[in-house]
Structures are given as structure tokens and as C-alpha cells.
Scaffold this active site. Structure first.
Site, PDB file in Angstrom:
ATOM      1  CG  ASP A   1      37.453  41.310  44.388  1.00 17.10           C
ATOM      2  OD1 ASP A   1      37.858  42.400  43.946  1.00 17.10           O
ATOM      3  OD2 ASP A   1      37.382  40.281  43.690  1.00 17.10           O
TER       4      ASP A   1
ATOM      5  NE  ARG B   1      21.367  32.517  35.447  1.00 15.68           N
ATOM      6  CZ  ARG B   1      22.045  32.953  34.411  1.00 15.68           C
ATOM      7  NH1 ARG B   1      21.438  33.616  33.445  1.00 15.68           N
ATOM      8  NH2 ARG B   1      23.352  32.763  34.328  1.00 15.68           N
ATOM      9  CB  THR B   2      22.677  28.433  39.196  1.00  7.83           C
ATOM     10  OG1 THR B   2      22.609  28.937  37.866  1.00  7.83           O
ATOM     11  CG2 THR B   2      22.947  26.948  39.199  1.00  7.83           C
TER      12      THR B   2
ATOM     13  N   GLY C   1      32.389  34.698  42.001  1.00  4.35           N
ATOM     14  CA  GLY C   1      33.556  35.096  42.794  1.00  4.35           C
ATOM     15  C   GLY C   1      33.322  36.394  43.548  1.00  4.35           C
ATOM     16  CB  ALA C   2      31.905  39.665  42.542  1.00  2.29           C
TER      17      ALA C   2
ATOM     18  CE  LYS D   1      38.040  38.239  40.518  1.00  2.76           C
ATOM     19  NZ  LYS D   1      37.052  39.182  41.041  1.00  2.76           N
TER      20      LYS D   1
ATOM     21  CB  THR E   1      39.756  39.329  35.970  1.00  2.84           C
ATOM     22  OG1 THR E   1      38.410  39.777  36.072  1.00  2.84           O
ATOM     23  CG2 THR E   1      40.101  39.046  34.531  1.00  2.84           C
TER      24      THR E   1
END
Ligand SMILES: NC(=O)c1ccc[n+]([C@@H]2O[C@H](COP(=O)([O-])OP(=O)(O)OC[C@H]3O[C@@H](n4cnc5c(N)ncnc54)[C@H](OP(=O)(O)O)[C@@H]3O)[C@@H](O)[C@H]2O)c1
Length: 264
Positions: A83, A132-133, A110-111, A47, A43
Site C-alpha cells: 500500500d 477522530r479518535t 491501516g491505510a 491487515k 483487507t
């Protein structure tokens, strides 16, 4: 949910938590090989950093640039990512087919990588990434451009109110792949409270704790169709279960166990 699934299939297996701070990650992976483990989940924040330590990595996980599942076979560590497929299974189970559709994905971790890879592979027409970034979103678009190969338009934009309003106005699907709204900051939402949620969007929130996030209740109040993060959690877990055991996962057992654990 994994232990409930092992029990349901009569397997004498156990899913345990192994603390692995960054400085112990290599040692923890070496232990997996020699201590009788069939595999592991990885997690955040491991990842991506785990990838150079693995013996093999599926093409899919390589394209995503993230691994969430490891299988131990013949003393070798194999990396997978369930995922993206888990996200698609959950989306399709709700009745949404991404082929030919336009999506806005908020987040570039990652998600989000798994979600965008899944949407491109499923034939989405366009994916706009808001983060945001913005440099992270741009890097992701550059990494996935070869995979998209002109089949799907990918755009990266900074997370501004204007970009959010304009991109969602013409989209079919809105995905929250940020941590906004996750326990213990469950009062937060990626959608500004003063802005009515567009009822034409299908909204998928990857956050699963709480199950009913603020974003989902904003969307539900406007009449939009909602897909919660729990179903993706269960589906990605079921795919990992199949990789480790070679058996079909008992989905309903896993769903019930995950829900009960979150409600405890
Ligand atoms: N349902 C499932 O099966 C499943 C599977 C995987 C992940 N998830 C969930 O997905 C979420 C993201 O996970 P991840 O692994 O991708 O995390 P991550 O790599 O840490 O990425 C976090 C993302 O959230 C953004 N973010 C964080 N705080 C923010 C804020 N205050 N305002 C705007 N953006 C903000 C970050 O933006 P910056 O880049 O600007 O920092 C980044 O894009 C988590 O809630 C996780 O639980 C669910």
C-alpha cells in the site's frame, strides 16, 4: 484487475474471493498453504490481526504494522505491504514529489499507516495526522517515531475544524485515508462543505469507489490538483502481482479492468 493481468500474460491463474470472518482467519491461512494458492491479499479488518499468523514479514510491513499481501513459498506464509509503495507511485505519477514537503493525513487506520510510512521514507519534512479518535493517531506516531528518526516531524491532532484549517494552511499535500466519501455514503466528505478548499494543496483521496469522490470535486472546483484512489489501488495490486508471479504487471490492462469493474 488481477484476472485480466493473468490473462494478458497467458498465466492459467485465478484470483478468487475467500470469505474469512475473524473466527475462521487462522483456518483460511492454513488452507492457503495446502490448497495450491500462490498468495493472497488481506483487507480491513485483517491487515493487523493476520501478522502473528505469518512465518516471515518484511521490515517495511513490520514498520507499518500492517500486511496487505501474502505470498506462499515452500509451505511458508510471507507478509508484505504494497500500500505505501503503491501510494507513492500514484502520487509521483501525478507529478508530486514528497521530498521536503509537508503533508496532512486524515485517518489512522491501516491505510493511513502505509501512507505515513511511505511519506516518511520518501523524505517528507512534516506529517500531521488528524483523526477522530486521537489516541489511534498518537499510537501511530509513537510506532513510527523510530522509523522517522528525526528526519520527519510527526504530529497527531484530534480532528477539529481548527486543526484542519491550521494544518492545511501551511501544508503542500492533503490525504484522505478515512472511509469518508466511500460508497454507499458517497455524499460524505472529510472536507466541510461550508469551507472553501485551499487551492494551493495537492489532494490525494484513497477512496476509489466512487472514483470521483465529493472531496475530489470540492478540490477540483477550487482549482487544486487531485489524485484519485484508483491509481493507488492499481499500483499496490501491480506490486502484489509481481511478488506472486515474479513477472512485471501489465499496468494498463489492470487499470482498465479496475475502472470497468467499478463502472459496472
Ligand atoms: N486506493 C487504495 O489502494 C486503498 C488502499 C487501502 C485503503 N484504501 C481506502 O482507505 C480508506 C481507509 O481504509 P483503512 O483500511 O485504513 O480503514 P480503517 O482501518 O477502518 O480506518 C478508517 C479510518 O476512517 C476514520 N473514520 C471513519 N468514519 C469516520 C467519520 N465519520 N469521521 C471521521 N473519521 C472517520 C476512522 O477514524 P477512527 O479511528 O476515529 O475510527 C479511521 O481513521 C478506505 O476508504 C479504503 O477503501 C484505499
Amino acid at each position: 484487475m488481477h484476472n485480466a493481468a493473468f490473462d494478458a500474460l497467458g498465466l492459467k491463474w485465478r484470483y478468487v474471493l475467500l470469505p474469512a470472518p475473524r473466527e475462521r482467519l487462522e483456518a483460511a491461512l492454513a488452507e492457503l498453504k495446502v490448497s495450491g494458492y500462490a498468495g493472497a491479499n488481506v483487507t480491513t479488518p485483517h491487515k493487523q490481526v493476520v501478522m502473528p499468523c505469518l512465518d516471515t514479514i518484511t521490515k517495511e510491513a513490520q514498520a507499518m504494522g500492517a500486511v496487505n499481501t501474502i505470498a506462499v513459498r515452500d509451505g511458508q506464509l510471507g507478509g508484505y505491504n504494497t500500500d505505501g509503495a503503491g501510494f507513492l507511485l500514484a502520487l509521483r505519477a501525478s507529478g508530486f514529489e514528497p521530498r521536503g514537503q509537508r503533508a496532512v493525513v486524515m485517518g489512522a487506520g491501516g491505510a493511513a499507516r502505509a501512507v505515513v510510512h511511505g511519506l516518511v521514507g520518501a523524505g517528507a519534512q512534516q506529517v500531521v495526522l488528524l483523526n477522530r479518535t486521537v489516541a489511534r493517531a498518537r499510537a501511530m506516531v509513537a510506532d513510527l517515531a523510530g522509523y522517522a528518526d528525526g528526519r520527519c516531524e510527526l504530529h497527531a491532532l484530534p480532528l477539529t475544524l481548527e486543526a484542519l484549517v491550521e494544518s492545511t494552511r501551511v501544508a503542500d499535500l492533503f490525504v484522505n485515508a478515512t472511509t469518508l466519501g466511500m460508497w454507499p455514503r458517497a455524499d460524505a466528505s472529510p472536507w466541510p462543505s461550508h469551507l472553501p478548499f485551499p487551492a494551493h494543496l495537492v489532494v490525494s483521496d484513497l477512496v476509489y469507489n466512487p472514483q470521483e469522490t465529493r472531496l475530489l470535486s470540492q478540490a477540483r472546483d477550487s482549482g487544486a490538483q487531485c489524485v484519485g484512489g484508483l491509481e493507488m489501488l492499481v499500483r499496490q495490486g501491480a506490486l502484489a502481482f509481481q511478488i506472486w508471479t515474479g513477472e512485471s504487471a501489465p499496468l494498463e490492462v489492470m487499470r482498465r479492468a479496475a475502472r470497468e469493474a467499478l463502472e459496472r
